[in-house]
Scaffold this active site. Structure first.
Site, PDB file in Angstrom:
ATOM      1  N   ASP A   1      37.565  38.686  36.859  1.00 54.47           N
ATOM      2  CA  ASP A   1      37.213  39.168  38.200  1.00 54.47           C
ATOM      3  C   ASP A   1      36.194  40.315  38.147  1.00 54.47           C
ATOM      4  O   ASP A   1      35.722  40.696  37.070  1.00 54.47           O
ATOM      5  CB  ASP A   1      38.530  39.600  38.885  1.00 54.47           C
ATOM      6  CG  ASP A   1      38.546  39.296  40.365  1.00 54.47           C
ATOM      7  OD1 ASP A   1      37.479  39.172  40.960  1.00 54.47           O
ATOM      8  OD2 ASP A   1      39.666  39.211  40.928  1.00 54.47           O
TER       9      ASP A   1
ATOM     10  N   ASP B   1      36.309  35.647  48.685  1.00 53.68           N
ATOM     11  CA  ASP B   1      37.578  34.902  48.631  1.00 53.68           C
ATOM     12  C   ASP B   1      37.757  33.919  49.780  1.00 53.68           C
ATOM     13  O   ASP B   1      37.502  34.233  50.941  1.00 53.68           O
ATOM     14  CB  ASP B   1      38.757  35.882  48.682  1.00 53.68           C
ATOM     15  CG  ASP B   1      38.861  36.701  47.411  1.00 53.68           C
ATOM     16  OD1 ASP B   1      37.903  36.689  46.614  1.00 53.68           O
ATOM     17  OD2 ASP B   1      39.902  37.346  47.225  1.00 53.68           O
TER      18      ASP B   1
HETATM   19  C1  GLA Z   1      39.751  38.881  43.873  1.00 55.41           C
HETATM   20  C2  GLA Z   1      39.482  37.433  43.524  1.00 55.41           C
HETATM   21  C3  GLA Z   1      40.650  36.579  43.959  1.00 55.41           C
HETATM   22  C4  GLA Z   1      41.935  37.068  43.304  1.00 55.41           C
HETATM   23  C5  GLA Z   1      42.139  38.536  43.627  1.00 55.41           C
HETATM   24  C6  GLA Z   1      43.307  39.141  42.829  1.00 55.41           C
HETATM   25  O1  GLA Z   1      39.781  39.101  45.258  1.00 55.41           O
HETATM   26  O2  GLA Z   1      38.284  36.982  44.109  1.00 55.41           O
HETATM   27  O3  GLA Z   1      40.415  35.214  43.634  1.00 55.41           O
HETATM   28  O4  GLA Z   1      41.853  36.865  41.907  1.00 55.41           O
HETATM   29  O5  GLA Z   1      40.986  39.304  43.317  1.00 55.41           O
HETATM   30  O6  GLA Z   1      43.496  40.484  43.116  1.00 55.41           O
END
Ligand code: GLA
Length: 397
Positions: free
Chosen positions: A127, A184
């Protein structure tokens, strides 16, 4: 054996469970992936996302699994997952803390990669939260790529920098096997259609060895879980999400709780034709034909008039070359109203004078619609799509 020869398939804990993860949950999900035929359908990776570790590293500077959530440690869990014939995925972050505030791998890349390898990890989602302003994003993804290689273990590198710095132009050269290209996904129609529309133009660099990752699926979640914001999707909307991800040839990481999934979603995500389109080994992106062409109802208008009118963004018509002489043809209706979409076969390279037609099978119903030449006007309900598998045939054979 090359990793990510085709788009990776699996399940990830984040969309439904967020920080509510545990050893027991992962074991149950592994059991379900096998007993419900997901593994045999091709879903291979079982991935634990954020929130698995303690808040501090140990005295030796290593990441430590939270003993309350994972009392048997990660090696034991990985062994269980492997014994089921699945692959084991974990999560870290290129910044100084993960998105949920757990320790992450900035300046610990080689130690953490070694730790993951020692546990038997096969997949690392990486990430981008809390990345230092002075840091260089490309260099740090390249560093983790080298760290994973240094372990000598085949670990699929799932880079997740949310589309920062146009990853479709460099993640392949940095050694990633897939790269998140957007923020996301949320469990609603607007979220997944926006992701799809934003990535369609970036798919030509998504192919064997390194794929554009349009994020984990929300199919079947029904607003329950960690990313349930906005209006809950209908069956047709979820079907659209799954079919678009298949048509784009991107990774399919399921996000729903498989233990409580309605049978129609289980069937959808194991649909053999959809998975075949997704996994087609030529990895060609879909070819946009004419966007927003709404049929007027008259295929043979007066001189100077057209049989369609343009309503931009209301619908997309996409055509994808598959291996073995097959094609996928999609008519996507983004509007709320039922629409007759207009396709002139000449626009997909098939003028009437060629003497060839497309033999068309509806993927969702398996119905054979016969041969189409000249033009094709499927009626598509609002927020729905039609998806066809096609082959070339002589128009009058
Ligand atoms: C980010 C990523 C998500 C998930 C969250 C976890 O937002 O884009 O897919 O992994 O972190 O905290």
């Amino acid at each position: 054996m090359m990793m990510a020869f085709r788009p990776p398939l699996g399940w990830n804990s984040w969309n439904t469970f967020g920080d509510k993860i545990s050893d027991a949950l992962i074991r149950e999900m592994a059991d379900y992936m096998v007993s419900h035929g997901y593994r045999d359908a091709g879903y291979e990776y079982l991935v634990i996302d954020d929130c698995w570790s303690l808040r501090d590293r140990d005295a030796a500077g290593r990441l430590v699994p939270d003993p309350e959530k994972f009392p048997h440690g990660m090696k034991d869990l990985a062994d269980y997952v492997h014994a089921k014939g699945l692959k084991f995925g974990m999560y870290s972050c290129a910044g100084v803390m993960t998105c949920a505030g757990y320790p992450s791998s900035y300046d610990h890349e080689f130690t953490d990669a070694e730790t993951f390898a020692s546990w038997g990890v096969d997949f690392l989602k990486y990430d981008f939260c809390n990345f230092p302003e002075t840091g260089d994003c490309r260099t740090r993804y390249q560093t983790m790529s080298m760290a994973l290689k240094s372990t000598g273990r085949d670990i699929l590198f799932s880079a997740c920098n949310w589309g920062q710095k146009d990853p479709w132009t460099w993640m392949r050269s940095a050694g990633a096997h897939m790269y998140r290209s957007t923020g996301d996904i949320m469990d609603n129609y607007v979220s997944f259609t926006d992701i799809f529309k934003s990535q369609l133009k970036n798919l030509s660099m998504s192919a064997n060895g390194c794929f554009n990752d349009m994020d984990m699926l929300t199919v079947g979640m029904g607003g329950k879980g960690n990313v349930g914001f906005g209006k809950v999707c209908t069956y047709e909307e979820y079907r659209m999400q799954f079919a678009l991800w298949c048509l784009c040839g991107v990774p399919l990481m399921m996000g729903a709780d498989l233990r409580n999934l309605a049978p129609e979603y289980e069937a959808l995500m194991k649909h053999p034709d959809l998975l075949r389109i997704n996994q087609d080994e030529e990895c060609r992106p879909p070819y946009p034909i004419r966007m927003g062409a709404v049929f007027t109802g008259n295929p043979d208008p007066k001189e100077g008039e057209m049989p369609w009118r343009s309503i931009p963004d209301s619908s997309y018509t996409l055509f994808r070359h598959l291996s073995g002489g097959e094609f996928a043809l999609a008519f996507i209706n983004f509007s709320e109203a039922e629409t007759v979409i207009h396709l002139e076969m000449v626009d997909l390279g098939l003028p009437v004078a060629s003497g060839f037609a497309l033999r068309v099978k509806d993927v969702f119903t398996s119905e054979d619609l016969g041969r189409k030449s000249d033009y094709f006007n499927p009626k598509v309900p609002g927020h729905d799509m039609k998806l066809y598998l096609c082959r070339l045939e002589k128009a009058n054979g």
